[in-house]
Motif scaffolding. Structure first.
Motif, PDB file in Angstrom:
ATOM      1  N   LEU A   1      22.829 -25.841  -9.411  1.00  0.00           N
ATOM      2  CA  LEU A   1      21.820 -24.826  -8.836  1.00  0.00           C
ATOM      3  C   LEU A   1      22.540 -24.054  -7.658  1.00  0.00           C
ATOM      4  O   LEU A   1      22.950 -24.855  -6.622  1.00  0.00           O
ATOM      5  N   SER A   2      22.569 -22.798  -7.892  1.00  0.00           N
ATOM      6  CA  SER A   2      23.088 -21.927  -6.652  1.00  0.00           C
ATOM      7  C   SER A   2      22.252 -22.176  -5.370  1.00  0.00           C
ATOM      8  O   SER A   2      20.894 -22.332  -5.745  1.00  0.00           O
ATOM      9  N   PRO A   3      22.631 -21.896  -4.343  1.00  0.00           N
ATOM     10  CA  PRO A   3      21.760 -21.800  -3.242  1.00  0.00           C
ATOM     11  C   PRO A   3      20.305 -20.929  -3.378  1.00  0.00           C
ATOM     12  O   PRO A   3      19.219 -21.430  -3.150  1.00  0.00           O
ATOM     13  N   ALA A   4      20.577 -19.811  -3.962  1.00  0.00           N
ATOM     14  CA  ALA A   4      19.164 -19.045  -4.360  1.00  0.00           C
ATOM     15  C   ALA A   4      18.151 -19.746  -5.140  1.00  0.00           C
ATOM     16  O   ALA A   4      17.123 -19.761  -4.984  1.00  0.00           O
ATOM     17  N   ASP A   5      18.740 -20.297  -6.144  1.00  0.00           N
ATOM     18  CA  ASP A   5      17.802 -20.941  -7.070  1.00  0.00           C
ATOM     19  C   ASP A   5      17.599 -22.218  -6.715  1.00  0.00           C
ATOM     20  O   ASP A   5      16.223 -22.557  -6.927  1.00  0.00           O
TER      21      ASP A   5
END
Length: 259
Positions: free
Chosen positions: A238-242
């Motif tokens: 998961l990316s930081p935003a997700d």
């Protein structure tokens, strides 16, 4: 006859087409940018629509998109992850840029003018939504208007920065964290819905960052921020935003890691 038909279609179709570079002289690069991408925002779709409409208004077509999401307007366009390589002539030929507004190019007068003059000096087009036709920076009226719009964007950025600084000073003085936790950290509340009691390392996210740091430091010539972002995307991390969205009970939006 075919060329005439295509010109007519360009004038009547409200949206520009998207197709590869063909040397027609109007092969433009779409330049969307957004500082903070939120689940509820419609800005990416709106910017895309404005870019396509604007390109169609000058009879151009889109050859690609330099999507710079989660990129501050204070960032020099030449160093932006997606737009930068095009401006540095590392991504192949193009005939100009088209953006939803001047502030999508940047929120700094010098950066905007440098980009504008680069397009002018290289005989490339610069088009933004809300301006009739391509910008002509050899024309004093157009140059003044472009400068004023860039100046307005810079003033807005300075106001945002001032508000953020003031809010940070107040929250720190009160002993409270500001905003949401950075990737790798999490807030801890002893009472559900109560004030934040402390900040801790997130057990998984912090290890992801440590692993990235170890890999880059161990082999900086072959392992870069870009290669690590690609690796994490392939691994489905998961990316930081997700990650932040999931942390707060929201669905992941499928946003990728960026360098």
């Amino acid at each position: 006859m075919r060329a005439r038909t295509e010109r007519i279609l360009h004038r009547t179709d409200p949206y520009a087409s998207e197709r590869p570079y063909d040397g027609c002289g109007k092969c433009l690069l779409g330049v969307p940018r957004l500082s903070h991408v939120k689940l509820a925002t419609s800005s990416p779709e709106r910017q895309r629509e404005n870019v396509l409409t604007t390109a169609a208004s000058v009879g151009a077509h889109i050859i690609g998109w330099a999507d710079d999401w989660e990129v501050s307007g204070a960032t020099d366009p030449v160093t932006r992850p997606s737009l930068g390589p095009w401006l540095r002539d590392e991504r192949g030929p193009y005939d100009g840029l088209v953006a939803a507004a001047v502030d999508r190019l940047g929120r700094n007068v010098v950066d905007c003018l440098n980009t504008g003059y680069k397009m002018r000096d290289e005989k490339k087009m610069l088009v933004t939504y809300g301006h009739d036709g391509a910008w002509n920076l050899d024309d004093p009226a157009d140059e003044n208007r472009f400068t004023m719009e860039a100046w307005g964007a810079q003033m807005e950025l300075r106001a945002i920065q001032r508000r953020n600084r003031d809010a940070t000073v107040k929250t720190r003085a009160a002993g409270r964290p500001k905003g949401k936790p950075s990737y790798g950290f999490q807030y801890v509340r002893k009472v559900m819905g109560g004030k934040i009691d402390q900040v801790e390392l997130h057990p998984h996210a912090s290890e992801v960052l440590r692993n990235v740091a170890r890999r880059i430091l161990a082999d900086p010539d072959n392992v870069t921020c870009s290669s690590e972002a690609a690796r994490l995307n392939r691994a489905g991390e998961l990316s930081p935003a997700d990650h932040l969205a999931v942390l707060y009970g929201k669905p992941a939006g499928g946003r990728p890691w960026s360098p």
